[in-house]
Design an enzyme around this catalytic site. Structure first.
Site, PDB file in Angstrom:
ATOM      1  N   HIS A  98      14.559  -1.503  11.832  1.00 27.31           N
ATOM      2  CA  HIS A  98      14.203  -0.951  10.516  1.00 27.31           C
ATOM      3  C   HIS A  98      15.315  -0.050   9.987  1.00 27.31           C
ATOM      4  CE1 HIS A  98      10.204  -2.213   9.335  1.00 27.31           C
ATOM      5  NE2 HIS A  98       9.659  -1.866  10.479  1.00 27.31           N
ATOM      6  N   GLY A 135       4.292   2.184  16.233  1.00 26.81           N
ATOM      7  CA  GLY A 135       5.626   2.668  15.914  1.00 26.81           C
ATOM      8  C   GLY A 135       5.764   2.783  14.409  1.00 26.81           C
ATOM      9  N   CYS A 155       3.988  -5.812  11.495  1.00 26.19           N
ATOM     10  CA  CYS A 155       4.719  -4.667  10.940  1.00 26.19           C
ATOM     11  C   CYS A 155       3.837  -4.000   9.900  1.00 26.19           C
ATOM     12  CB  CYS A 155       6.021  -5.155  10.300  1.00 26.19           C
ATOM     13  SG  CYS A 155       6.980  -3.832   9.531  1.00 26.19           S
ATOM     14  N   LEU A 156       3.742  -2.671   9.962  1.00 31.27           N
ATOM     15  CA  LEU A 156       2.912  -1.947   8.999  1.00 31.27           C
ATOM     16  C   LEU A 156       3.418  -2.155   7.570  1.00 31.27           C
ATOM     17  CD1 LEU A 156       2.403   1.376  10.994  1.00 31.27           C
ATOM     18  CD2 LEU A 156       0.729  -0.461  10.654  1.00 31.27           C
ATOM     19  N   HIS A 205      12.144  -3.089  17.376  1.00 32.85           N
ATOM     20  CA  HIS A 205      11.551  -3.247  16.047  1.00 32.85           C
ATOM     21  C   HIS A 205      11.889  -2.045  15.156  1.00 32.85           C
ATOM     22  CE1 HIS A 205       7.971  -4.675  13.496  1.00 32.85           C
ATOM     23  NE2 HIS A 205       8.321  -3.519  12.950  1.00 32.85           N
ATOM     24  N   GLU A 206      11.698  -0.834  15.713  1.00 31.83           N
ATOM     25  CA  GLU A 206      11.944   0.372  14.905  1.00 31.83           C
ATOM     26  C   GLU A 206      13.428   0.568  14.636  1.00 31.83           C
ATOM     27  OE1 GLU A 206       9.463   1.298  13.492  1.00 31.83           O
ATOM     28  OE2 GLU A 206       7.957   0.594  14.901  1.00 31.83           O
ATOM     29  N   GLN A 223      10.231   3.213   6.368  1.00 34.95           N
ATOM     30  CA  GLN A 223       8.901   2.699   5.998  1.00 34.95           C
ATOM     31  C   GLN A 223       8.113   3.707   5.163  1.00 34.95           C
ATOM     32  OE1 GLN A 223       8.039   1.355  10.277  1.00 34.95           O
ATOM     33  NE2 GLN A 223       6.936  -0.156   9.069  1.00 34.95           N
TER      34      GLN A 223
HETATM   35 ZN    ZN Z   1       7.861  -2.542  11.157  1.00 31.08          ZN
END
Ligand code: ZN
Length: 156
Positions: free
Chosen positions: A134, A46, A88-89, A130-131, A51
């Site tokens: 963000h 995701g 998380c990226l 999660h997304e 991000q």
């Molecule tokens: Zn994330």
């Protein structure tokens, strides 16, 4: 399409509340395409627009069951509870077990501005939560009940 730079924790763009998308135009289509390509390149499941430094309510999710594009998403129903290991990226090397709802209902728009709604369970629900977090400047750390040291956990 282009691979965009993923910003990491400490960049204040990750703490901002994103604005809703009003124009369903080529720029939005390009952003969605770039999010997809960037997510695949980073081996994530995701990715949300903030991000890559874009403060709009846009995200993509693909847990291996097909790409879902989320524009202006909202969680309108949640039920139950589950623990899941998450990364998380934007938080490289940080992994934790989180507590999230087991099942959610999401309403959103697609890239054409059409209304979509669906139910999600398990990892798909976690990924959507999660997304969507963000988009409100919330990182997964806030849901972590236990930090994990091992590698190989899905990152979003
Ligand atoms: Zn994330």
């Amino acid at each position: 399409m282009a691979i965009r730079h993923i910003i990491t924790e400490g960049d204040e763009a990750l703490t901002k509340v994103c604005r809703a998308v009003e124009n369903f135009d080529n720029r939005l289509a390009m952003l969605l395409d770039d999010l997809k390509e960037t997510m695949i390149h980073a081996d994530g499941v995701g990715l949300a627009a903030p991000q890559v430094g874009v403060l709009r309510r846009v995200a993509v999710v693909d847990i291996g069951e097909g790409l879902v594009e989320l524009v202006n998403p909202e969680i309108v129903f949640e039920e139950g509870e589950q623990e899941m290991q998450e990364g998380c990226l934007s938080c490289p090397g940080v992994y934790g077990t989180t507590k999230r709802p087991q099942k959610i209902k999401v309403i959103a728009q697609n890239r054409k501005g059409e209304h979509i709604e669906f139910e999600a369970e398990g990892l798909f629900a976690v990924a959507c939560c999660h997304e969507i977090d963000h988009l409100s400047g919330i990182l997964f750390r806030e849901h972590v009940v236990r930090m994990e040291s091992k590698d190989g956990i899905e990152a979003l």
